[in-house]
Scaffold this active site. Structure first.
Site, PDB file in Angstrom:
ATOM      1  N   PHE A   1      -8.062  -0.395  -1.033  1.00 18.29           N
ATOM      2  CA  PHE A   1      -8.902   0.663  -0.268  1.00 18.29           C
ATOM      3  C   PHE A   1      -9.798   1.372  -1.072  1.00 18.29           C
ATOM      4  O   PHE A   1     -10.492   2.230  -0.730  1.00 18.29           O
ATOM      5  CB  PHE A   1      -7.489   1.840  -0.100  1.00 18.29           C
ATOM      6  CG  PHE A   1      -6.695   1.080   0.514  1.00 18.29           C
ATOM      7  CD1 PHE A   1      -6.603   0.202   1.411  1.00 18.29           C
ATOM      8  CD2 PHE A   1      -5.353   1.356   0.321  1.00 18.29           C
ATOM      9  CE1 PHE A   1      -5.684  -0.121   2.574  1.00 18.29           C
ATOM     10  CE2 PHE A   1      -4.074   0.945   1.009  1.00 18.29           C
ATOM     11  CZ  PHE A   1      -4.367  -0.006   1.914  1.00 18.29           C
TER      12      PHE A   1
ATOM     13  N   TRP B   1     -10.047   5.613   6.413  1.00 20.72           N
ATOM     14  CA  TRP B   1     -10.449   5.700   5.124  1.00 20.72           C
ATOM     15  C   TRP B   1      -9.551   4.889   4.316  1.00 20.72           C
ATOM     16  O   TRP B   1     -10.015   4.123   3.292  1.00 20.72           O
ATOM     17  CB  TRP B   1     -10.122   7.032   4.229  1.00 20.72           C
ATOM     18  CG  TRP B   1     -10.258   7.049   2.947  1.00 20.72           C
ATOM     19  CD1 TRP B   1     -11.488   7.299   2.105  1.00 20.72           C
ATOM     20  CD2 TRP B   1      -9.548   6.595   1.730  1.00 20.72           C
ATOM     21  NE1 TRP B   1     -11.067   7.207   0.587  1.00 20.72           N
ATOM     22  CE2 TRP B   1     -10.207   6.706   0.536  1.00 20.72           C
ATOM     23  CE3 TRP B   1      -8.123   6.496   1.613  1.00 20.72           C
ATOM     24  CZ2 TRP B   1      -9.222   6.584  -0.720  1.00 20.72           C
ATOM     25  CZ3 TRP B   1      -7.366   5.879   0.624  1.00 20.72           C
ATOM     26  CH2 TRP B   1      -8.148   6.275  -0.579  1.00 20.72           C
ATOM     27  N   HIS B   2      -8.333   4.294   4.754  1.00 16.26           N
ATOM     28  CA  HIS B   2      -7.601   3.622   3.807  1.00 16.26           C
ATOM     29  C   HIS B   2      -8.060   1.975   4.411  1.00 16.26           C
ATOM     30  O   HIS B   2      -7.604   1.131   3.422  1.00 16.26           O
ATOM     31  CB  HIS B   2      -6.271   3.648   4.619  1.00 16.26           C
ATOM     32  CG  HIS B   2      -5.320   4.526   3.859  1.00 16.26           C
ATOM     33  ND1 HIS B   2      -5.331   5.996   4.160  1.00 16.26           N
ATOM     34  CD2 HIS B   2      -4.490   4.584   2.801  1.00 16.26           C
ATOM     35  CE1 HIS B   2      -4.582   6.744   3.524  1.00 16.26           C
ATOM     36  NE2 HIS B   2      -4.254   6.013   2.643  1.00 16.26           N
ATOM     37  N   GLY B   3      -8.760   1.732   5.348  1.00 13.78           N
ATOM     38  CA  GLY B   3      -9.174   0.332   5.645  1.00 13.78           C
ATOM     39  C   GLY B   3      -9.939   0.171   6.848  1.00 13.78           C
ATOM     40  O   GLY B   3      -9.677   0.805   7.771  1.00 13.78           O
TER      41      GLY B   3
END
Length: 478
Positions: A478, A325-327
């Site tokens: 993000f 999800w963060h990248g």
């Protein structure tokens, strides 16, 4: 628009004054003003992506109503999956398409096959991960019959686009925020003072702590070959405080700003670096995201109700998904995997709920056992942040390899005394205020007024001294 700019310094007071002047009118006037302000706030970054935000809002609003009023399960599922797939489709195209294309090309190249696939040359819409998750949780809750669909489009639009949380959270729930948007707000002195305190502490975290740490962490991470292992370790420490000051600082400003408008947002941080184990850390770091994944991914997978292997599987899934999800980079997946490994011993020994209350809750100083637990947890977190910050997994491994070499015994070439003093001051204030929702909430409020206002004045002076070119917030990417 950034919280730490002069633009926001005139924007918010103007919104604040107009907002409370409209208090005597119908509630829709206040909500309408907040929507206009929110769209302007977002458009200041890139007005073209405002249409994507509006489309996503309209899609989920319509889908929610259709899901609720559909009498057949087939129609309910159709509207549910239509909303889920379109939302995740936008997120996938803008955020992950290039990652999958590049990974596929590299995979085939390892077998000697050359692929020529086009990538997208497009900006990542700021905040897309956050407002997409707002919409997803709303639609899922309606489908699961936990909430009723919102019929007021103005109220629902504000739920998605509310400017304090629009671009970097916290990730709100319809059950928490929607009722507040539908009831009359009353301004109180206590609420206003609390909001100003939290904004002040958030700005200090961002401008003085995070941005100053970045001045030293960035060169070290960008050119690790030029530094000794001891200096690289210092760089990892600086980034550890940078990302905490940056992201929790944003959350503090968001919550404080919203409180001045009479709206309470979800708490997003609770002094995570005072955690005694990794499980406690994840209950205190980015709380709104952790609980979102727990409620909408972990529990539907079976949570902790199944056998041991199911618990292990679900734990790794939740951490890997959180990392992704963060990248769109393997470094975030490695970071998630590493945190899952940290968590595993606590899960297997049923100690993942050992520390629920804040450390030293009934005393000023922690016990020796708590000091050891906090120290080990902090070092494990510093180690994991290296993968989060490094450009690639190979860079992270090189960084760690050098820290583990003999050069770690050398005296660091980067050791800014003033920054170390600032960090010690920062940690002490956080420790003294750890029993509140944020460090300044209850700190010296019932004690000396002179001491309390001296601290406020000191923070304002430091903000003035360290104020430079505004730096963007890390979580905007993000």
């Amino acid at each position: 628009m950034l919280f730490n700019t002069f633009t926001f310094a005139w924007f918010f007071p103007l919104v604040f004054v107009l907002y409370w002047l409209l208090q005597k009118k119908d509630l829709k006037w206040q909500n309408g003003l907040l929507i206009v302000a929110s769209y302007y706030f977002y458009a200041c970054w890139n007005w073209k992506f405002l249409f994507l935000l509006i489309f996503s809002t309209a899609l989920d609003y319509a889908s929610g109503i259709q899901i609720e009023k559909s009498t057949s399960e087939k129609k309910r599922k159709f509207w549910f999956w239509l909303s889920i797939l379109i939302n995740l489709g936008f997120l996938g195209v803008f955020k992950y398409y290039n990652f999958f294309v590049d990974s596929l090309v590299e995979l085939f190249a390892s077998f000697g096959v050359s692929l020529h696939l086009a990538t997208l040359q497009v900006l990542l819409p700021v905040g897309i991960s956050f407002y997409t998750f707002h919409g997803l949780s709303y639609v899922i809750d309606i489908y699961k019959r936990r909430i009723a669909a919102e019929r007021d489009f103005v109220v629902y639009s504000l739920f998605v686009s509310y400017f304090p949380l629009l671009v970097a959270g916290p990730i709100e729930r319809a059950t928490h925020l929607l009722p507040q948007l539908k009831q009359k707000r009353i301004f109180t002195y206590e609420q206003g003072v609390s909001g100003l305190r939290q904004i002040l502490w958030g700005l200090f975290k961002k401008i003085v702590i995070a941005d100053t740490c970045a001045q030293y962490a960035n060169p070290i991470f960008n050119n690790p070959e030029a530094y000794s292992g001891s200096t690289l370790f210092m760089g990892a420490l600086f980034f550890t405080f940078q990302i905490y000051g940056d992201f929790s600082g944003y959350s503090d400003i968001a919550l404080g700003t919203s409180r001045l408008l009479g709206i309470e947002l979800l708490k997003n941080f609770s002094f995570p670096y005072f955690s005694r184990d990794i499980a406690e850390f994840w209950r205190r770091w980015h709380i709104s995201l952790s609980t979102w994944f727990k409620d909408y991914v972990y529990i539907p997978l079976g949570g902790s109700q199944g056998g041991r292997w199911m618990q292990i599987r679900n734990t790794f899934i939740i951490f890997l998904v959180s990392g992704f999800w963060h990248g769109a980079n393997w470094t975030f997946i490695a970071w998630g995997f590493l945190n899952a490994l940290y968590f595993l011993p606590l899960l297997l020994t049923n100690k993942n709920r050992s520390h629920v209350e804040i450390v030293a809750n009934h005393s000023m100083f922690p016990s020796f056992k708590e000091i050891i637990g906090m120290g080990i947890t902090f070092l494990l977190t510093v180690f994991a942040w290296i993968f989060f910050r490094a450009p690639s997994v190979s860079d992270a491994l090189y960084f760690i390899q050098k820290i583990c070499s003999k050069s770690v015994l050398q005296w660091p070439t980067v050791r800014p005394t003033f920054l170390i003093v600032l960090l010690l001051f920062f940690v002490l204030v956080e420790w003294w205020g750890r029993k509140g929702n944020f460090a300044l909430e209850k700190l010296w409020v019932k004690q000396s007024r002179i001491l309390r206002w001296s601290l406020y004045l000191l923070l304002l002076v430091l903000l003035f001294l360290f104020q430079g070119e505004p730096e963007t917030f890390i979580y905007f990417q993000f």
